[in-house]
Design a protein around this motif. Structure first.
Motif, mmCIF file in Angstrom:
data_model
loop_
_atom_site.group_PDB
_atom_site.id
_atom_site.type_symbol
_atom_site.label_atom_id
_atom_site.label_comp_id
_atom_site.label_asym_id
_atom_site.label_seq_id
_atom_site.Cartn_x
_atom_site.Cartn_y
_atom_site.Cartn_z
ATOM 1 N N PHE A 301 -25.510 -13.656 -18.534
ATOM 2 C CA PHE A 301 -26.345 -13.230 -19.651
ATOM 3 C C PHE A 301 -26.706 -11.750 -19.514
ATOM 4 O O PHE A 301 -27.037 -11.278 -18.430
ATOM 5 N N THR A 302 -26.665 -11.046 -20.616
ATOM 6 C CA THR A 302 -26.978 -9.616 -20.609
ATOM 7 C C THR A 302 -28.373 -9.324 -21.155
ATOM 8 O O THR A 302 -28.820 -8.181 -21.111
ATOM 9 N N THR A 303 -29.050 -10.332 -21.689
ATOM 10 C CA THR A 303 -30.434 -10.171 -22.139
ATOM 11 C C THR A 303 -31.245 -11.370 -21.671
ATOM 12 O O THR A 303 -30.716 -12.481 -21.528
ATOM 13 N N VAL A 304 -32.527 -11.150 -21.484
ATOM 14 C CA VAL A 304 -33.399 -12.254 -21.088
ATOM 15 C C VAL A 304 -33.560 -13.245 -22.229
ATOM 16 O O VAL A 304 -33.754 -14.448 -21.993
ATOM 17 N N ASP A 305 -33.438 -12.786 -23.472
ATOM 18 C CA ASP A 305 -33.518 -13.686 -24.631
ATOM 19 C C ASP A 305 -32.437 -14.759 -24.545
ATOM 20 O O ASP A 305 -32.707 -15.956 -24.717
ATOM 21 N N ASP A 306 -31.198 -14.315 -24.309
ATOM 22 C CA ASP A 306 -30.087 -15.261 -24.235
ATOM 23 C C ASP A 306 -30.255 -16.217 -23.059
ATOM 24 O O ASP A 306 -29.945 -17.411 -23.163
ATOM 25 N N ALA A 307 -30.726 -15.683 -21.936
ATOM 26 C CA ALA A 307 -30.924 -16.531 -20.753
ATOM 27 C C ALA A 307 -31.959 -17.613 -21.023
ATOM 28 O O ALA A 307 -31.745 -18.793 -20.725
ATOM 29 N N LEU A 308 -33.087 -17.235 -21.598
ATOM 30 C CA LEU A 308 -34.148 -18.203 -21.863
ATOM 31 C C LEU A 308 -33.711 -19.251 -22.880
ATOM 32 O O LEU A 308 -34.095 -20.424 -22.768
ATOM 33 N N LEU A 309 -32.916 -18.847 -23.847
ATOM 34 C CA LEU A 309 -32.444 -19.800 -24.847
ATOM 35 C C LEU A 309 -31.592 -20.885 -24.194
ATOM 36 O O LEU A 309 -31.740 -22.073 -24.489
ATOM 37 N N GLN A 310 -30.695 -20.499 -23.283
ATOM 38 C CA GLN A 310 -29.875 -21.491 -22.586
ATOM 39 C C GLN A 310 -30.707 -22.283 -21.590
ATOM 40 O O GLN A 310 -30.550 -23.502 -21.455
ATOM 41 N N GLU A 311 -31.614 -21.617 -20.898
ATOM 42 C CA GLU A 311 -32.463 -22.308 -19.930
ATOM 43 C C GLU A 311 -33.337 -23.366 -20.608
ATOM 44 O O GLU A 311 -33.612 -24.419 -20.025
ATOM 45 N N TYR A 312 -33.749 -23.086 -21.827
ATOM 46 C CA TYR A 312 -34.547 -24.067 -22.568
ATOM 47 C C TYR A 312 -33.776 -25.376 -22.729
ATOM 48 O O TYR A 312 -34.311 -26.466 -22.500
ATOM 49 N N VAL A 313 -32.519 -25.273 -23.109
ATOM 50 C CA VAL A 313 -31.685 -26.467 -23.283
ATOM 51 C C VAL A 313 -31.564 -27.217 -21.955
ATOM 52 O O VAL A 313 -31.738 -28.445 -21.896
ATOM 53 N N LEU A 314 -31.269 -26.501 -20.890
ATOM 54 C CA LEU A 314 -31.128 -27.134 -19.575
ATOM 55 C C LEU A 314 -32.436 -27.773 -19.112
ATOM 56 O O LEU A 314 -32.447 -28.884 -18.581
ATOM 57 N N ALA A 315 -33.534 -27.063 -19.310
ATOM 58 C CA ALA A 315 -34.821 -27.551 -18.824
ATOM 59 C C ALA A 315 -35.274 -28.800 -19.588
ATOM 60 O O ALA A 315 -35.777 -29.759 -18.982
#
Length: 369
Positions: A301-315
């Motif tokens: 991920f190149t932005t924290v926005d994209d990372a958090l969006l994917q992490e939300y699904v995983l979490a």
């Protein structure tokens, strides 16, 4: 008007500068729980941070933990566990929408945010620390993302900020949950400065003494004065736990797949107590978590926005599929430290099982973007 808070899980004090501007001091106030980030703290911050951001008289926000032991030792996963056990199917969506909303809000502040990360900065505490414009550690700082021990994965933006650690060592931090001292965290770029544990009041006084200026000027001035304080504290810097092992860890991380990396790291046992503890944590952690960490890390991920969006699904899926519930039970509820992981090794963990964590079926969308 700035509302001060003098009791409860979050303390807020507005300090007037010599020029009549304000520095907001925020204290996470649950020292008996090492200032673990609970729902009340998150909701209060979500309420007040936008007010501070909108107030032109506020030139800086500084956040710390109550007491001397910890800035913030993670999120309140016990609460999450009990809600899951009671059958609350949607608790993950509510919990992580709020927590990740806060993390993203702090990342995007125009008002300079300084975090005083003395003592433990773990899990959810790392999410707050890494969102700051100036991440300050001290000689007591201990940083870690140990979610592998509870069947989760490094979240709160970690699949972005661990990618910023050089030589792929962020992957090592995630796989092993290893604890970094302040010196090593500073070297790896997870801190912007390393000060003495007794320097906090000096820093606060320096901020209050600032002349009238813009928020951007405040950030630049704060960076300069903290650099000066760091140079004075340099003689107290502790030795590195990482340096003597760094080359061997990097070699192990260059293996072509997760199973090979885990095996190569396992071969490093016997080189020292710090590294041995890290490897034991990895080997006793959840194989599911190891897969989630590895896959999320390699999404680059190149932005924290994209990372958090994917992490939300995983979490959210982690709250539904059982591994997280079992990990919290074993470590924090029953404390028997014998989790019954769904699969016993990374080699025997099916891809189809890991794929389920990336599914958005029957999920309320992320609401923090």
């Amino acid at each position: 008007m700035i509302t001060e808070i003098n009791s409860g899980p979050l303390l807020v004090q507005a300090h007037a500068t010599m020029a009549g501007q304000l520095v907001i001091e925020v204290t996470l106030n649950a020292p008996e729980a090492l200032n673990a980030l609970n729902v009340a703290m998150v909701d209060l911050l979500l309420e007040h941070v936008p007010v501070w951001e909108a107030d032109d008289t506020v030139i800086a926000i500084i956040m710390r933990g109550s007491g001397s032991k910890s800035f913030c030792a993670g999120g309140d996963v016990r609460h999450l566990y009990h809600q899951i056990k009671q059958g609350d199917w949607h608790i993950g969506e509510t919990f992580f929408n709020h927590e990740y909303h806060l993390d993203l809000m702090l990342h995007k502040l125009s008002t300079p945010l300084l975090v005083w990360g003395s003592g433990y900065a773990i899990g959810g505490g790392m999410g707050l620390l890494q969102a700051a414009a100036i991440r300050i550690g001290t000689h007591s700082s201990r940083l870690a993302m140990p979610e592998v021990t509870i069947g989760l994965f490094p979240d709160v933006g970690a699949s972005y900020f661990l990618r910023q650690v050089p030589d792929d060592l962020g992957l090592f931090l995630g796989l092993t949950g290893v604890m970094l001292n302040g010196n090593d965290a500073r070297q790896l770029g997870l801190l912007d400065a390393l000060l003495g544990d007794n320097d906090y009041q000096q820093l606060m006084q320096a901020l209050v003494n600032l002349p009238a200026q813009s928020q951007s000027d405040t950030l630049s001035k704060a960076q300069s004065l903290i650099q000066g304080m760091e140079s004075k504290a340099a003689s107290e810097v502790q030795t590195s736990d990482l340096d003597s092992h760094r080359h061997y860890i990097i070699e192990a991380l260059q293996q072509p797949d997760l199973a090979s990396i885990v095996a190569s790291l396992g071969l490093l046992k016997g080189r020292g107590k710090w590294l041995d503890k890290a490897i034991r944590t990895m080997e006793h952690g959840s194989p599911t978590s190891l897969h989630l960490i590895y896959r999320a890390f390699n999404m680059n991920f190149t932005t924290v926005d994209d990372a958090l969006l994917q992490e939300y699904v995983l979490a959210v899926n982690a709250t539904r599929l059982g591994e997280f519930k079992e990990g919290v039970r074993a470590l924090l509820i029953d404390k028997d430290r014998t989790p019954n992981w769904r699969y016993t090794s990374v080699e025997t963990t099916p891809k189809a099982w890991i794929d389920q964590f990336f599914s958005t079926d029957d999920m309320v969308p992320a609401q923090f973007l």
